[in-house]
Scaffold this motif. Structure first.
Motif, short mmCIF file in Angstrom:
data_model
loop_
_atom_site.label_atom_id
_atom_site.label_comp_id
_atom_site.label_asym_id
_atom_site.label_seq_id
_atom_site.Cartn_x
_atom_site.Cartn_y
_atom_site.Cartn_z
N MET A 196 0.81 1.21 12.24
CA MET A 196 2.23 1.50 12.37
C MET A 196 2.75 1.08 13.74
N ILE A 197 3.93 0.46 13.73
CA ILE A 197 4.61 0.09 14.97
C ILE A 197 5.78 1.06 15.17
N GLY A 198 5.69 1.91 16.22
CA GLY A 198 6.82 2.78 16.54
C GLY A 198 7.86 2.01 17.31
N GLY A 199 9.03 2.59 17.53
CA GLY A 199 9.34 3.98 17.39
C GLY A 199 8.81 4.83 18.53
N GLU A 200 9.44 5.99 18.64
CA GLU A 200 8.97 7.00 19.59
C GLU A 200 7.65 7.59 19.09
N HIS A 201 6.99 8.35 19.97
CA HIS A 201 5.64 8.81 19.65
C HIS A 201 5.62 9.86 18.54
N LEU A 202 6.71 10.52 18.27
CA LEU A 202 6.72 11.52 17.20
C LEU A 202 6.30 10.92 15.86
N VAL A 203 6.54 9.63 15.65
CA VAL A 203 6.22 9.02 14.35
C VAL A 203 4.73 9.15 14.02
N THR A 204 3.89 9.30 15.05
CA THR A 204 2.46 9.46 14.83
C THR A 204 2.16 10.66 13.94
N LEU A 205 2.95 11.72 14.07
CA LEU A 205 2.70 12.94 13.30
C LEU A 205 2.75 12.67 11.80
N GLY A 206 3.68 11.84 11.34
CA GLY A 206 3.76 11.53 9.91
C GLY A 206 2.50 10.84 9.42
N ALA A 207 2.00 9.89 10.20
CA ALA A 207 0.79 9.16 9.82
C ALA A 207 -0.44 10.06 9.87
N VAL A 208 -0.51 10.95 10.86
CA VAL A 208 -1.64 11.87 10.96
C VAL A 208 -1.63 12.87 9.81
N ARG A 209 -0.46 13.31 9.39
CA ARG A 209 -0.38 14.20 8.23
C ARG A 209 -1.01 13.55 7.01
N ALA A 210 -0.73 12.27 6.82
CA ALA A 210 -1.33 11.55 5.68
C ALA A 210 -2.83 11.40 5.86
N ALA A 211 -3.25 11.07 7.07
CA ALA A 211 -4.67 10.83 7.33
C ALA A 211 -5.51 12.08 7.16
N VAL A 212 -4.99 13.22 7.62
CA VAL A 212 -5.79 14.44 7.57
C VAL A 212 -5.90 14.98 6.14
N LYS A 213 -4.96 14.64 5.29
CA LYS A 213 -5.06 15.03 3.88
C LYS A 213 -6.24 14.33 3.21
N LYS A 214 -6.44 13.08 3.56
CA LYS A 214 -7.55 12.33 2.97
C LYS A 214 -8.85 12.59 3.73
#
Length: 284
Positions: free
Chosen positions: A103-121
């Motif tokens: 993912m290319i941000g963007g401010e650093h908050l965008v990381t949270l969305g990707a981490v939410r997906a990653a931690v589910k898997k």
């Protein structure tokens, strides 16, 4: 998914055949100082054609690997939670297909969305975090969804001992006090990076790179510059080491192109992304 016409150089392969998927998350509505990171992914695509697909550092070429550019997500600018939800859903789709989301941000908050997906898997997910700022505030001016709080929110997902920070040289006192109990923080540089391999072993890793870890003398195009950062070569070597770990997702964030009228910061970010794609591309 359909091919994005406006692509990063060498990343115009079909989705099904690609092992890496890059996409933009143009969001900066919680930026606390100077905005503009929402324009990073578009600027990087445009300026990427000023660099070569070939890397003399690695003797590899983007033309020899399969990368799909999924374009920019259309994110709701006024709603952090809505934007994070869209990022999470898009990242989840990529992970479901056993591909590496970049993912290319963007401010650093965008990381949270990707981490939410990653931690589910990957419930045993670890996070490696390169940054000038600790990003461990519980809230910023009453807002818990802020780029100043992103690692605190990520900690709520992964727990103690799973976040490894490097390059940190800014934060309030409470962040550092809290961080000593809950995360591993190496201030100022990448010393000790190789030692985390024994701690992480083969666990899945999410890698988040805030470009302001670089010294502003070589990377002024960012919203919250902090003197005393690392240089390009140091960062490259650190990324090379991270690529030897079991990285299942990553992001590059906090380029604000308009804050460096010379274009040098965008050019650096493009070159860095090329190297990242080549480092993290795995045949199997």
């Amino acid at each position: 998914m359909e091919k994005n016409i406006h692509t990063f150089i060498g990343c115009d392969n079909d989705y099904d055949e690609s092992k890496i998927v890059i996409f933009g998350a143009p969001f900066d509505s919680t930026t606390s100082y100077r905005p503009g990171t929402r324009f990073a992914s578009s600027a990087m695509r445009n300026e990427s054609f000023g660099i070569e697909t070939y890397s003399p550092y690695q003797d590899k070429d983007l033309m020899d690997i399969k990368v799909f550019d999924g374009g920019d997500l259309e994110l709701c600018f006024g709603s952090p939670e809505s934007a994070l939800k869209d990022i999470e859903e898009f990242s989840s789709e990529i992970l479901k297909d056993h591909k590496l989301p970049v993912m290319i941000g963007g401010e650093h908050l965008v990381t949270l969305g990707a981490v939410r997906a990653a931690v589910k898997k990957h419930p045993d997910l670890c996070i490696i975090h390169f940054d000038a700022h600790a990003d461990l505030r519980d809230d910023y001016l009453g807002q818990k969804l802020s780029h100043a709080c992103v690692m605190r929110r990520c900690h709520e997902l992964v727990g103690d001992g799973r976040i490894f920070q490097f390059g940190i040289r800014s934060g309030d006192r409470e962040e550092f006090i809290w961080g000593k109990k809950h995360v591993s923080t190496n201030k100022f540089n990448f010393t000790g990076l190789e030692k985390i391999k024994d701690k992480i072993k083969n666990k899945p890793v999410y890698f988040t790179l805030d470009l302001d870890v670089l010294d502003p003398s070589c990377f002024p195009g960012t919203g919250t510059p902090e003197a005393g950062g690392v240089n390009f070569t140091e960062l490259m070597l650190a990324i090379q080491f991270v690529s030897t770990l079991n990285v299942i997702g990553l992001d590059v964030n906090e380029l604000s192109p308009a804050l460096d009228q010379s274009g040098a910061s965008t050019a650096l970010a493009c070159k860095l992304l090329r190297e990242i794609l080549l480092y993290f591309y795995k045949e199997n």
